[in-house]
Design a protein around this motif. Structure first.
Motif, PDB file in Angstrom:
ATOM      1  N   SER A  65       8.971  -7.500 -15.418  1.00 14.84           N
ATOM      2  CA  SER A  65       8.258  -7.029 -14.220  1.00 14.84           C
ATOM      3  C   SER A  65       7.709  -5.623 -14.433  1.00 14.84           C
ATOM      4  N   PRO A  66       6.613  -5.483 -15.178  1.00 17.47           N
ATOM      5  CA  PRO A  66       6.108  -4.134 -15.495  1.00 17.47           C
ATOM      6  C   PRO A  66       5.583  -3.355 -14.296  1.00 17.47           C
ATOM      7  N   TRP A  67       4.972  -4.026 -13.320  1.00 24.18           N
ATOM      8  CA  TRP A  67       4.575  -3.291 -12.107  1.00 24.18           C
ATOM      9  C   TRP A  67       5.807  -2.748 -11.395  1.00 24.18           C
ATOM     10  N   GLY A  68       6.866  -3.545 -11.338  1.00 22.10           N
ATOM     11  CA  GLY A  68       8.115  -3.069 -10.755  1.00 22.10           C
ATOM     12  C   GLY A  68       8.688  -1.901 -11.536  1.00 22.10           C
ATOM     13  N   TYR A  69       8.512  -1.929 -12.859  1.00 22.41           N
ATOM     14  CA  TYR A  69       8.971  -0.805 -13.677  1.00 22.41           C
ATOM     15  C   TYR A  69       8.197   0.454 -13.320  1.00 22.41           C
TER      16      TYR A  69
ATOM     17  N   GLU B 123       0.814  -1.215   0.000  1.00 26.13           N
ATOM     18  CA  GLU B 123       0.000   0.000   0.000  1.00 26.13           C
ATOM     19  C   GLU B 123       0.847   1.264   0.000  1.00 26.13           C
ATOM     20  N   ASN B 124       2.106   1.140   0.356  1.00 26.41           N
ATOM     21  CA  ASN B 124       3.011   2.295   0.334  1.00 26.41           C
ATOM     22  C   ASN B 124       3.592   2.566  -1.049  1.00 26.41           C
ATOM     23  N   GLN B 125       3.418   1.646  -1.989  1.00 29.21           N
ATOM     24  CA  GLN B 125       4.025   1.798  -3.309  1.00 29.21           C
ATOM     25  C   GLN B 125       3.166   2.720  -4.186  1.00 29.21           C
ATOM     26  N   VAL B 126       3.843   3.493  -5.013  1.00 26.52           N
ATOM     27  CA  VAL B 126       3.179   4.511  -5.837  1.00 26.52           C
ATOM     28  C   VAL B 126       3.617   4.344  -7.294  1.00 26.52           C
ATOM     29  N   ILE B 127       2.658   4.431  -8.206  1.00 26.09           N
ATOM     30  CA  ILE B 127       2.985   4.424  -9.635  1.00 26.09           C
ATOM     31  C   ILE B 127       3.727   5.718  -9.981  1.00 26.09           C
ATOM     32  N   LYS B 128       4.907   5.578 -10.609  1.00 26.75           N
ATOM     33  CA  LYS B 128       5.759   6.731 -10.894  1.00 26.75           C
ATOM     34  C   LYS B 128       6.029   6.932 -12.379  1.00 26.75           C
ATOM     35  N   ARG B 129       5.752   5.917 -13.189  1.00 30.46           N
ATOM     36  CA  ARG B 129       5.959   6.046 -14.627  1.00 30.46           C
ATOM     37  C   ARG B 129       5.102   5.011 -15.324  1.00 30.46           C
TER      38      ARG B 129
ATOM     39  N   HIS C  90      14.092  -7.096 -12.512  1.00 32.99           N
ATOM     40  CA  HIS C  90      13.886  -6.092 -11.476  1.00 32.99           C
ATOM     41  C   HIS C  90      13.423  -4.817 -12.188  1.00 32.99           C
ATOM     42  N   GLY C  91      12.166  -4.471 -12.010  1.00 38.02           N
ATOM     43  CA  GLY C  91      11.601  -3.379 -12.789  1.00 38.02           C
ATOM     44  C   GLY C  91      12.265  -2.041 -12.577  1.00 38.02           C
ATOM     45  N   TYR C  92      12.869  -1.827 -11.404  1.00 35.59           N
ATOM     46  CA  TYR C  92      13.484  -0.531 -11.134  1.00 35.59           C
ATOM     47  C   TYR C  92      14.793  -0.320 -11.889  1.00 35.59           C
TER      48      TYR C  92
END
Length: 307
Positions: free
Chosen positions: A122-126, A26-32, A88-90
């Motif tokens: 890992s698109p959510w990770g991206y 719940e702390n994760q935020v879509i950034k791109r 690793h999406g990041y």
């Protein structure tokens, strides 16, 4: 208590329950945007390559189609090369490096190789710039039978269904400052087990397979990348991220034992690339070019071997 256990979620020394994992999620935020930064480029390749959806990730944050780009005419007499990015999406340059290779260089190699390119596993990770998936699972420790990571499970199932031998597997990654500032502390908190920080190497390096290191193949990758960016030097103990260097810019891991992506394909030649995007001596574009140089260096080596 060490800084490794200073994390905003959980109790030091106690592994997370599902409640803590949900709190983390719940702390994760879509950034791109995966659609605008990845899929749009994949779609542009349809005239020249096959673009196939090999799976779908269904998460609360959204539905993510998973794509592989491949040469149109597969030939059983040619070696097949798998290129993966965004496990690793990041690790941005892994995704964008795979795409850049596909868009600008892949046609130069399709006469010699069957190419399979999965640019963003890992698109959510991206989108959230994250190492883990929404279930707080690291996909790159999950390339194992009955994997709990759908990111790992779906690409493994796709490659297995192809029923062909993979000659080489090039897996594109980064080592970033956030490994120490966020992801290793999070790992300590999630598992309740102390994790040493590692010294982040300044520069490019590769990870070979301890059971099948293919030293001249690794050297060819390093020599290609060295024309684009600097290669990481060992620390005072002669190591990179805690592992002894086997040659300039190369360390080895037991890929299969650790459940790493480069190990699942059973390829004869494997390498995991690592660039350092936080270096004052490199730019984001240089990191992308380093990933491309790693792929072309590997393919040029294989072409010279006349496999």
């Amino acid at each position: 208590m060490t800084a490794q256990y200073t994390y905003s979620i959980g109790t030091p020394g106690t592994p997370w329950s599902e409640s803590e994992k949900q709190q983390w999620y719940e702390n994760q935020v879509i950034k791109r945007s995966y659609l605008n930064e990845v899929v749009v480029h994949i779609d542009s390749l349809r005239p020249e390559f096959n673009v196939e959806q090999y799976g779908t990730l269904e998460y609360n944050a959204g539905r993510y189609p998973l794509y592989v780009i491949s040469t149109k005419e597969f030939n059983a007499q040619k070696p097949t090369v798998l290129i993966t990015g965004g496990v690793h999406g990041y690790e941005t340059s892994g995704v964008q490096g795979a795409l850049r290779f596909a868009m600008q260089y892949a046609t130069d190699y399709q006469d010699d190789f069957n190419l399979l390119i999965a640019p963003c596993i890992s698109p959510w990770g991206y989108e959230t710039i994250n190492r883990w998936n929404p279930m707080a699972i690291d996909p790159n420790r999950s390339f194992v039978p009955q994997s709990l990571s759908p990111e790992a499970a779906q690409i493994m199932a796709y490659v297995s269904k192809l029923g062909m031998s993979i000659t080489a597997h090039i897996d594109l990654h980064e080592t970033t400052d956030t490994d120490n500032s966020e992801f290793r502390p999070a790992l300590s908190a999630r598992d309740g087990i102390f994790q040493d920080n590692w010294q982040i190497p300044d520069g490019f390096y590769t990870v070979g397979d301890a059971q099948n290191p293919q030293e001249t193949f690794q050297r060819a990758v390093i020599e290609s990348v060295e024309k684009v960016t600097h290669i990481a030097l060992p620390d005072e103990a002669g190591k990179l991220i805690g592992s002894t260097m086997t040659q300039h810019g190369v360390i080895n891991y037991a890929l299969k034992d650790l459940g790493l992506c480069a190990g699942f394909s059973n390829a004869s030649y494997t390498t995991t690339t690592e660039v350092y995007p936080d270096s004052v001596n490199a730019t984001p574009e240089e990191c992308i070019l380093a990933q491309v140089a790693a792929v072309t260096g590997a393919l040029n080596y294989l072409r010279e071997q006349k496999l």
